[in-house]
Design an enzyme around this catalytic site. Structure first.
Site, PDB file in Angstrom:
ATOM      1  N   ILE A   6      41.190  50.160  30.230  1.00 14.70           N
ATOM      2  CA  ILE A   6      40.902  50.230  31.417  1.00 14.70           C
ATOM      3  C   ILE A   6      41.175  48.605  31.922  1.00 14.70           C
ATOM      4  CG2 ILE A   6      39.586  50.640  33.398  1.00 14.70           C
ATOM      5  CD1 ILE A   6      38.038  52.950  31.909  1.00 14.70           C
ATOM      6  N   ASN A  75      44.473  49.643  36.169  1.00 21.66           N
ATOM      7  CA  ASN A  75      43.646  49.448  37.646  1.00 21.66           C
ATOM      8  C   ASN A  75      43.568  48.102  38.097  1.00 21.66           C
ATOM      9  OD1 ASN A  75      41.131  50.122  39.466  1.00 21.66           O
ATOM     10  ND2 ASN A  75      40.435  48.449  37.867  1.00 21.66           N
ATOM     11  N   TYR A 141      51.763  42.680  48.055  1.00 21.72           N
ATOM     12  CA  TYR A 141      51.133  43.886  47.605  1.00 21.72           C
ATOM     13  C   TYR A 141      51.749  45.151  47.692  1.00 21.72           C
ATOM     14  CZ  TYR A 141      46.838  46.659  47.064  1.00 21.72           C
ATOM     15  OH  TYR A 141      45.958  47.603  46.681  1.00 21.72           O
ATOM     16  N   LYS A 145      53.058  47.844  44.718  1.00 25.35           N
ATOM     17  CA  LYS A 145      52.354  49.326  44.580  1.00 25.35           C
ATOM     18  C   LYS A 145      53.650  50.235  44.894  1.00 25.35           C
ATOM     19  CE  LYS A 145      48.090  48.221  43.781  1.00 25.35           C
ATOM     20  NZ  LYS A 145      47.512  48.539  42.653  1.00 25.35           N
ATOM     21  N   THR A 178      34.719  47.245  47.896  1.00 26.92           N
ATOM     22  CA  THR A 178      34.735  46.432  46.886  1.00 26.92           C
ATOM     23  C   THR A 178      35.082  45.139  47.409  1.00 26.92           C
ATOM     24  OG1 THR A 178      37.113  46.653  46.305  1.00 26.92           O
ATOM     25  CG2 THR A 178      35.642  48.415  45.307  1.00 26.92           C
TER      26      THR A 178
END
Ligand SMILES: NC(=O)c1ccc[n+]([C@@H]2O[C@H](COP(=O)([O-])OP(=O)(O)OC[C@H]3O[C@@H](n4cnc5c(N)ncnc54)[C@H](OP(=O)(O)O)[C@@H]3O)[C@@H](O)[C@H]2O)c1
Length: 238
Positions: A6, A75, A141, A145, A178
């Site tokens: 991860i 991630n 970004y 993605k 977050t």
């Protein structure tokens, strides 16, 4: 043993997912990040700056004993500079592409080379709605993605053609409370027309807590019936 790699296991979603998976004694997790504060007998931290492509190229996946499954969760990610094209810092463009797109590609490639066996594998790329619709100021970004989504679609074709015991998902996790969202709320309005919307998400309690999101992500890992569509979102089940 179910083995997990991860990236970005130290904070936010990656940390919550790691802690959740550690509740099962059949899981062993390798967490990859620059910092770490998880201490557990089923956990090993691998300290790598994932924007440093030479370090990523040198990384060798370890030998795994009695593996029943191997899962790579790409991630780790950053929004990068929130500025319009024309105002971006060159090094930040490069480090954002490196972390969000090039490193996941290198890790998937290396994982397949290393574990060239019949053990069941899953690659779970953490994508974003931002890869599926444009947001001003998030140019790099969004591009990374979108790239992760397309990489996943192509990999799915390759898996089907070779009839491999592997699956690939590109999962948008929704909006989560977050450090990444904190960073987004600090952007300059001149570079990001949506800033008020993101401030309201926080004020209205619309951001999911990372533990709830980790539970949804874990469902996509464990429930094969949720793995039919390569491009997916936690909103498909929440
Ligand atoms: N939060 C949201 O609302 C949201 C929405 C859509 C998609 N996502 C996606 O979800 C994923 C997780 O985001 P998050 O919100 O949990 O982010 P976060 O809280 O900022 O955590 C990011 C993680 O990535 C690691 N990381 C950052 N730079 C790194 C580097 N150079 N080398 C190695 N590790 C690095 C960090 O570890 P260290 O600092 O210890 O290195 C940290 O563990 C990302 O891919 C993000 O794009 C998040």
């Amino acid at each position: 043993m179910n083995y997990y790699f991860i990236t970005g296991s130290s904070k936010g979603l990656g940390r919550s997912l790691t802690e959740l998976l550690l509740n099962d004694e059949n899981n062993f997790i390798y967490g990859i990040s620059r910092t770490n504060n998880i201490n557990h007998e089923q956990f090993q931290h691998l300290k790598i700056d994932l924007t440093d492509l030479d370090a990523v190229k040198q990384f060798q996946f370890p030998e795994l004993k009695n593996a029943t499954s191997i899962t790579l969760v790409n991630n780790a990610g950053i929004v990068g500079d929130i500025k319009y094209l024309g105002n971006l810092d060159c090094d930040k463009i490069i480090s954002t592409y490196n972390l969000n797109l090039i490193t996941p590609t290198l890790l998937i490639n290396q994982l397949l080379k290393t574990y060239n066996n019949g053990v069941k594998k899953l690659v779970l790329n953490i994508s974003s709605g931002a890869g599926r619709s444009p947001i001003d100021g998030w140019n790099v970004y969004c591009a990374t993605k979108a790239g992760l989504d397309m990489l996943s679609l192509v990999f799915k074709e390759e898996i089907k053609n070779k009839n491999l015991n592997i699956n690939i998902l590109s999962l948008a996790p929704g909006i989560i409370d977050t450090g990444m969202q904190e960073f987004i709320r600090k952007a300059d309005e001149a570079n990001f027309s949506n800033i008020e919307r993101f401030i309201e998400y926080k004020n209205n309690g619309d951001l999911a807590d990372p533990i709830s999101t980790a539970k949804l992500v874990a469902k996509f890992i464990s429930d094969k019936t949720l793995q039919g569509n390569t491009i997916c979102s936690v909103r498909d089940i929440s």
